[in-house]
Write a protein that holds these residues in place. Structure first.
Motif, short mmCIF file in Angstrom:
data_model
loop_
_atom_site.label_atom_id
_atom_site.label_comp_id
_atom_site.label_asym_id
_atom_site.label_seq_id
_atom_site.Cartn_x
_atom_site.Cartn_y
_atom_site.Cartn_z
N UNK A 70 -4.39 25.05 3.27
CA UNK A 70 -5.39 24.72 2.55
C UNK A 70 -5.92 25.80 1.67
N UNK A 71 -6.56 25.37 0.42
CA UNK A 71 -7.26 26.34 -0.49
C UNK A 71 -8.59 26.89 0.09
N UNK A 72 -8.93 28.12 -0.17
CA UNK A 72 -10.34 28.32 0.07
C UNK A 72 -11.30 27.59 -0.82
N UNK A 73 -12.15 27.13 -0.08
CA UNK A 73 -13.22 26.11 -0.64
C UNK A 73 -12.50 24.61 -0.50
N UNK A 74 -11.32 24.41 -0.19
CA UNK A 74 -10.66 23.07 -0.10
C UNK A 74 -11.12 22.39 1.18
N UNK A 75 -10.40 21.30 1.33
CA UNK A 75 -10.66 20.43 2.42
C UNK A 75 -9.27 20.22 3.12
N UNK B 260 -12.69 18.94 7.46
CA UNK B 260 -12.92 20.22 7.19
C UNK B 260 -13.07 20.54 5.85
N UNK B 261 -14.17 20.78 5.38
CA UNK B 261 -14.63 21.08 3.89
C UNK B 261 -15.09 22.60 3.88
N UNK B 262 -14.90 23.15 2.72
CA UNK B 262 -15.31 24.33 2.27
C UNK B 262 -14.55 25.33 3.10
N UNK B 263 -13.41 25.02 3.20
CA UNK B 263 -12.70 25.93 3.96
C UNK B 263 -12.56 27.69 3.75
N UNK B 264 -12.64 28.33 4.72
CA UNK B 264 -12.37 29.84 4.45
C UNK B 264 -11.28 30.44 5.42
N UNK B 265 -10.76 31.51 4.56
CA UNK B 265 -9.51 32.16 5.27
C UNK B 265 -9.74 32.20 6.94
N UNK B 266 -11.20 32.55 7.28
CA UNK B 266 -11.23 32.66 8.62
C UNK B 266 -10.85 31.62 9.54
N UNK C 140 -1.94 21.91 15.68
CA UNK C 140 -1.42 21.60 14.38
C UNK C 140 -1.96 22.79 13.68
N UNK C 141 -1.10 23.51 13.02
CA UNK C 141 -1.48 24.74 12.40
C UNK C 141 -2.42 24.54 11.02
N UNK C 142 -3.58 25.24 10.76
CA UNK C 142 -4.21 25.52 9.61
C UNK C 142 -4.18 26.74 9.18
N UNK C 143 -3.53 27.01 7.90
CA UNK C 143 -3.72 28.10 7.17
C UNK C 143 -4.51 27.89 5.94
N UNK C 144 -5.55 28.89 5.84
CA UNK C 144 -6.18 28.68 4.48
C UNK C 144 -6.17 30.16 3.78
N UNK C 145 -5.12 29.83 2.56
CA UNK C 145 -5.03 31.08 1.51
C UNK C 145 -4.82 30.59 0.47
N UNK C 146 -5.13 31.49 -0.43
CA UNK C 146 -4.92 31.19 -1.84
C UNK C 146 -3.48 31.77 -2.51
#
Length: 127
Positions: free
Chosen positions: A12-17, A82-88, A121-127
């Motif tokens: 997911x992208x930062x700020x994405x869902x 999950x909205x407004x995703x953050x790297x954390x 399930x793995x969630x990775x938030x990164x640009x």
């Protein structure tokens, strides 16, 4: 045999869902509380959100206002929007559920309530 199967993780992208889904299958009579946990290798496992059978929800402070948990009792499914995703938010996300199920042992039906977990399930938030 009761199983919980998660889906919907990924990048997911930062700020994405992202939307996670967890479906319980098997000889299920009823399901009580359902929840989502997450674990990063460098942190302890934490409860992200939970929902009772009557729809009462609870969230960890880090996701309040960004994540929404819901359930479809007819489909034995719990959803984490999950909205407004953050790297954390990067972590392995696992669902769990208190399930009352039926077992047939030598022609005798047994009813047991246990806590079941999905594999995650793995969630990775990164640009």
């Amino acid at each position: 045999q009761v199983q919980l199967v998660e889906s919907g993780g990924g990048l997911g992208q930062p700020g994405g869902s992202l939307r996670l889904s967890c479906a319980a299958t098997g000889s299920i009579l009823s399901i009580g509380d359902m929840g989502w946990y997450r674990q990063d290798p460098e942190k302890q496992r934490e409860l992200v959100a939970s929902v009772t059978s009557d729809g009462t929800t609870r969230y960890t402070d880090a996701v309040k206002g960004r994540f929404t948990i819901s359930r479809d009792n007819a489909k034995n499914t719990v959803i984490l929007q999950m909205n407004s995703l953050q790297p954390r938010d990067t972590a392995l996300y696992c669902c769990n559920a208190d399930v009352t199920a039926c077992r047939n042992v030598d022609g005798v039906f047994h009813f047991d309530t246990s806590l079941y977990w999905g594999h995650g399930t793995q969630v990775t938030v990164s640009s």
